[in-house]
Design an enzyme around this catalytic site. Structure first.
Site, PDB file in Angstrom:
ATOM      1  N   LYS A  46      31.785  43.713 -16.420  1.00  0.00           N
ATOM      2  CA  LYS A  46      32.626  44.576 -17.578  1.00  0.00           C
ATOM      3  C   LYS A  46      32.283  44.064 -18.741  1.00  0.00           C
ATOM      4  O   LYS A  46      32.296  44.611 -19.912  1.00  0.00           O
ATOM      5  CB  LYS A  46      34.019  44.728 -17.013  1.00  0.00           C
ATOM      6  CG  LYS A  46      34.086  45.804 -15.957  1.00  0.00           C
ATOM      7  CD  LYS A  46      35.468  46.438 -15.851  1.00  0.00           C
ATOM      8  CE  LYS A  46      35.841  47.523 -14.919  1.00  0.00           C
ATOM      9  NZ  LYS A  46      37.137  47.822 -14.705  1.00  0.00           N
ATOM     10  N   LYS A  64      26.697  52.288  -8.337  1.00  0.00           N
ATOM     11  CA  LYS A  64      27.652  52.983  -7.665  1.00  0.00           C
ATOM     12  C   LYS A  64      27.932  53.980  -8.710  1.00  0.00           C
ATOM     13  O   LYS A  64      28.020  53.930  -9.782  1.00  0.00           O
ATOM     14  CB  LYS A  64      28.708  51.777  -7.348  1.00  0.00           C
ATOM     15  CG  LYS A  64      29.576  51.329  -8.425  1.00  0.00           C
ATOM     16  CD  LYS A  64      30.822  50.853  -8.053  1.00  0.00           C
ATOM     17  CE  LYS A  64      31.640  50.150  -9.450  1.00  0.00           C
ATOM     18  NZ  LYS A  64      32.889  49.386  -9.202  1.00  0.00           N
ATOM     19  N   LYS A  70      33.544  55.677 -13.305  1.00  0.00           N
ATOM     20  CA  LYS A  70      33.969  56.478 -14.343  1.00  0.00           C
ATOM     21  C   LYS A  70      33.326  56.180 -15.648  1.00  0.00           C
ATOM     22  O   LYS A  70      33.312  56.799 -16.751  1.00  0.00           O
ATOM     23  CB  LYS A  70      35.493  56.159 -14.542  1.00  0.00           C
ATOM     24  CG  LYS A  70      36.375  56.346 -13.431  1.00  0.00           C
ATOM     25  CD  LYS A  70      37.714  55.703 -13.725  1.00  0.00           C
ATOM     26  CE  LYS A  70      38.466  55.620 -12.221  1.00  0.00           C
ATOM     27  NZ  LYS A  70      39.863  54.985 -12.508  1.00  0.00           N
TER      28      LYS A  70
HETATM   29  P1  TYM Z   1      39.524  51.526  -9.444  1.00  0.00           P
HETATM   30  O1  TYM Z   1      40.651  52.318 -10.017  1.00  0.00           O
HETATM   31  O2  TYM Z   1      38.189  51.212 -10.018  1.00  0.00           O
HETATM   32  O3  TYM Z   1      39.109  52.389  -7.948  1.00  0.00           O
HETATM   33  C1  TYM Z   1      40.088  53.240  -7.148  1.00  0.00           C
HETATM   34  C2  TYM Z   1      39.581  53.074  -5.833  1.00  0.00           C
HETATM   35  O4  TYM Z   1      38.433  53.550  -5.608  1.00  0.00           O
HETATM   36  C3  TYM Z   1      37.466  52.689  -5.034  1.00  0.00           C
HETATM   37  N1  TYM Z   1      36.023  53.254  -5.630  1.00  0.00           N
HETATM   38  C4  TYM Z   1      35.174  53.580  -4.823  1.00  0.00           C
HETATM   39  N2  TYM Z   1      35.113  53.832  -3.629  1.00  0.00           N
HETATM   40  C5  TYM Z   1      33.872  54.281  -3.176  1.00  0.00           C
HETATM   41  N3  TYM Z   1      32.839  54.378  -3.864  1.00  0.00           N
HETATM   42  C6  TYM Z   1      32.865  54.259  -5.222  1.00  0.00           C
HETATM   43  N4  TYM Z   1      31.835  54.497  -6.090  1.00  0.00           N
HETATM   44  C7  TYM Z   1      34.115  53.685  -5.747  1.00  0.00           C
HETATM   45  N5  TYM Z   1      34.407  53.287  -7.108  1.00  0.00           N
HETATM   46  C8  TYM Z   1      35.618  53.234  -6.805  1.00  0.00           C
HETATM   47  C9  TYM Z   1      37.810  51.599  -5.553  1.00  0.00           C
HETATM   48  O5  TYM Z   1      37.353  50.349  -4.700  1.00  0.00           O
HETATM   49  C10 TYM Z   1      39.436  51.613  -5.461  1.00  0.00           C
HETATM   50  O6  TYM Z   1      39.665  51.238  -4.116  1.00  0.00           O
HETATM   51  N6  TYM Z   1      41.272  47.046  -9.191  1.00  0.00           N
HETATM   52  C11 TYM Z   1      41.396  48.188  -8.603  1.00  0.00           C
HETATM   53  C12 TYM Z   1      42.689  48.935  -8.889  1.00  0.00           C
HETATM   54  C13 TYM Z   1      43.782  47.753  -8.222  1.00  0.00           C
HETATM   55  C14 TYM Z   1      44.006  47.560  -6.802  1.00  0.00           C
HETATM   56  C15 TYM Z   1      45.245  46.776  -6.808  1.00  0.00           C
HETATM   57  C16 TYM Z   1      43.637  47.999  -5.647  1.00  0.00           C
HETATM   58  C17 TYM Z   1      44.805  46.879  -9.008  1.00  0.00           C
HETATM   59  N7  TYM Z   1      45.704  46.571  -8.272  1.00  0.00           N
HETATM   60  C18 TYM Z   1      45.921  46.131  -5.800  1.00  0.00           C
HETATM   61  C19 TYM Z   1      44.255  47.358  -4.474  1.00  0.00           C
HETATM   62  C20 TYM Z   1      45.352  46.745  -4.474  1.00  0.00           C
HETATM   63  C21 TYM Z   1      40.384  49.190  -9.387  1.00  0.00           C
HETATM   64  O7  TYM Z   1      40.166  48.924 -10.467  1.00  0.00           O
HETATM   65  O8  TYM Z   1      40.191  50.294  -8.696  1.00  0.00           O
END
Ligand code: TYM
Length: 346
Positions: free
Chosen positions: A121, A210, A213
Site C-alpha cells: 500500500k 487478487k 477495491k
Molecule cells: P478488507 O476490508 O480489505 O476486506 C474485508 C474482508 O474481505 C476479504 N477479502 C477477500 N477475500 C477473498 N478474495 C479477495 N480478493 C478478497 N479481498 C478482500 C479480506 O480478507 C477480509 O476478510 N484489515 C481488514 C479489516 C479488519 C479486520 C479486523 C479483519 C480490521 N480489523 C479484525 C478481521 C479482524 C481489511 O482491510 O479487510
C-alpha cells in the site's frame, strides 16, 4: 472449527471487520461476509465496520459516512442479523483506540516492518505514508483482543495480520499477564478461519492479482452493487485461455484465470473445485461462462434488492449501529479495564 485455541479457557467468540472504503466486491463477500453469515447461528459474533482503519488513507468525509452505512446494509442484505450478531462501527467503541495504543507499545517495529500489505500500500512512497497505515495491523489486533475473540473469519490476504495479532497477544501475556497469577493466558491467541474456495478470489483480468477495491479498472471485479447487465458483461469479458475446462483439479495447474472462475463457481454454489470440474469438465469457456453468470446473479440479485430497500432507511441503519456499539462496549470495556490494571494505570 477447533475449540478455543491455546491455553486460554474463556468462551469462544468470533470477530471480524471490513473496511468501508469504496464498493465491496465478490472477494469480500465470498472470502468473508458469506462465512460470517454461516457462523452466526452457532457462534457469538461481532462484525465491525472498521472506519478507523479506513482513514489510514485519506477518505472524503461525506463518502466515508455513506460507505459506513452501505457496508452495514450489505452485511444485513447478505444475511447478518443484528439481533443474533453485533454489528457496529469501530469508531463508536473507544476501547479499540485505547487498546491499540497500549498494544502499540507491545508490538515491535521489526514485526511491523515485515508486513507485506503495508509495503504494497505504501509502495515507493514509504516516507509519505501515514503513521496510521504503518500501525494498522496493531489496531486490527486491538479490534480482536478487545473482545478476547478466539476465531477470526477472513480472506487469505489477512493471514499475516492475524499472525501478528497472535504475536502481540502472546507478548502481552508474557510481559504483563505473567505478572499476575491466573492472567498468564490473559488474551487468547486468535485463530484465523480462512475457508474454502472463496478465500482468495482473483482479478477477472489477471489471475495472478487478487480482486481488489483499489484496482483502477472496474472490469477486474464484480461489485456487490453492480446491476445484472454489468455482472454479465464482466464475466463474459473475464480473461480465460483457449482450452476447455479440465475434468480434474490438477488440470488447472498454470491456468490461473481458469482456476479463479472455477473457484468462484465453487464458492458461490457451496461446493469444491473438484465437484465443479466433475460436472463441467470438457466445457468450453463460451459454455461455462453463461452458467457462471446465472449462478452469480442468483446469489447477488436478492442481496442487491434487500440492499436497496435497507438503504432507503438510513435512520434505521444508524440505530442498528448505535445499538451494536452499546452491546460491543459492554463486552470490551471490562476487558480494557483489566488491561489497564495489568499495565499499572491508576
Ligand atoms: P478488507 O476490508 O480489505 O476486506 C474485508 C474482508 O474481505 C476479504 N477479502 C477477500 N477475500 C477473498 N478474495 C479477495 N480478493 C478478497 N479481498 C478482500 C479480506 O480478507 C477480509 O476478510 N484489515 C481488514 C479489516 C479488519 C479486520 C479486523 C479483519 C480490521 N480489523 C479484525 C478481521 C479482524 C481489511 O482491510 O479487510
Amino acid at each position: 472449527m477447533n475449540d478455543t485455541p491455546s491455553a486460554y479457557n474463556g468462551p469462544t467468540r468470533v470477530f471480524s471487520g471490513v473496511q468501508p472504503t469504496g464498493n465491496l466486491h465478490l472477494g469480500n463477500y465470498l472470502g468473508a461476509i458469506k462465512n460470517f453469515v454461516k457462523m452466526q447461528d452457532t457462534h457469538a459474533g461481532l462484525y465491525c465496520i472498521v472506519d478507523m482503519h479506513a482513514i489510514t488513507v485519506f477518505q472524503d468525509p461525506k463518502e466515508l459516512k455513506a460507505s459506513i452505512r452501505e457496508v452495514t446494509a450489505l452485511f444485513m442484505a447478505s444475511g447478518l442479523d443484528p439481533k443474533k450478531s453485533i454489528l457496529f462501527n469501530q469508531s463508536k467503541v473507544s476501547a479499540h483506540a485505547e487498546l491499540a495504543w497500549i498494544l502499540n507499545c507491545v508490538a515491535r517495529m521489526g514485526w511491523l516492518n515485515r508486513m507485506t500489505q503495508f509495503k504494497e500500500k505504501a509502495g515507493k512512497h514509504k516516507e509519505n505514508a501515514s503513521v496510521g497505515l504503518f500501525a494498522y495491523p496493531v489496531l486490527m489486533a486491538a479490534d480482536i483482543l478487545a473482545y478476547r475473540a478466539t476465531h477470526v473469519p477472513v480472506g487469505d490476504d489477512q493471514k499475516q495480520h492475524l499472525e501478528l495479532a497472535r504475536d502481540i497477544a502472546q507478548k502481552f501475556n508474557n510481559d504483563y499477564g505473567a505478572l499476575k497469577q491466573g492472567c498468564e493466558n490473559f488474551f487468547p491467541l486468535p485463530d484465523p478461519l480462512i475457508q474454502g474456495p472463496g478465500a482468495r478470489i482473483m482479478s477477472l483480468r489477471d489471475g495472478s492479482k487478487k480482486m481488489s477495491k483499489s484496482e483502477t479498472s472496474d472490469m477486474t471485479r464484480i461489485n456487490m452493487t453492480d446491476d445484472a447487465d454489468t455482472i454479465a458483461q464482466k464475466i463474459r469479458k473475464a480473461r480465460t485461455d483457449p482450452d476447455p475446462l479440465p475434468s480434474e483439479v490438477g488440470g488447472l495447474e498454470g491456468r490461473a484465470e481458469a482456476r479463479n472462475l472455477v473457484g468462484i463457481y465453487a464458492a458461490l454454489s457451496d461446493t469444491t473445485a473438484e465437484e465443479v470440474l466433475n460436472e463441467m469438465g470438457g466445457l468450453q469457456f463460451s459454455e461455462f461462462k453463461p452458467k457462471l453468470v446465472d449462478l452469480t446473479l442468483s446469489v447477488l440479485e436478492p442481496i442487491n434488492h434487500r440492499f436497496v430497500e435497507l438503504m432507503n432507511n438510513a435512520e434505521e441503519i444508524d440505530l442498528i449501529l448505535a445499538d451494536g456499539a452499546g452491546r460491543a462496549a459492554e463486552i470490551a470495556d471490562p476487558i480494557l479495564a483489566e488491561v489497564k490494571e495489568l499495565v499499572g494505570f491508576v
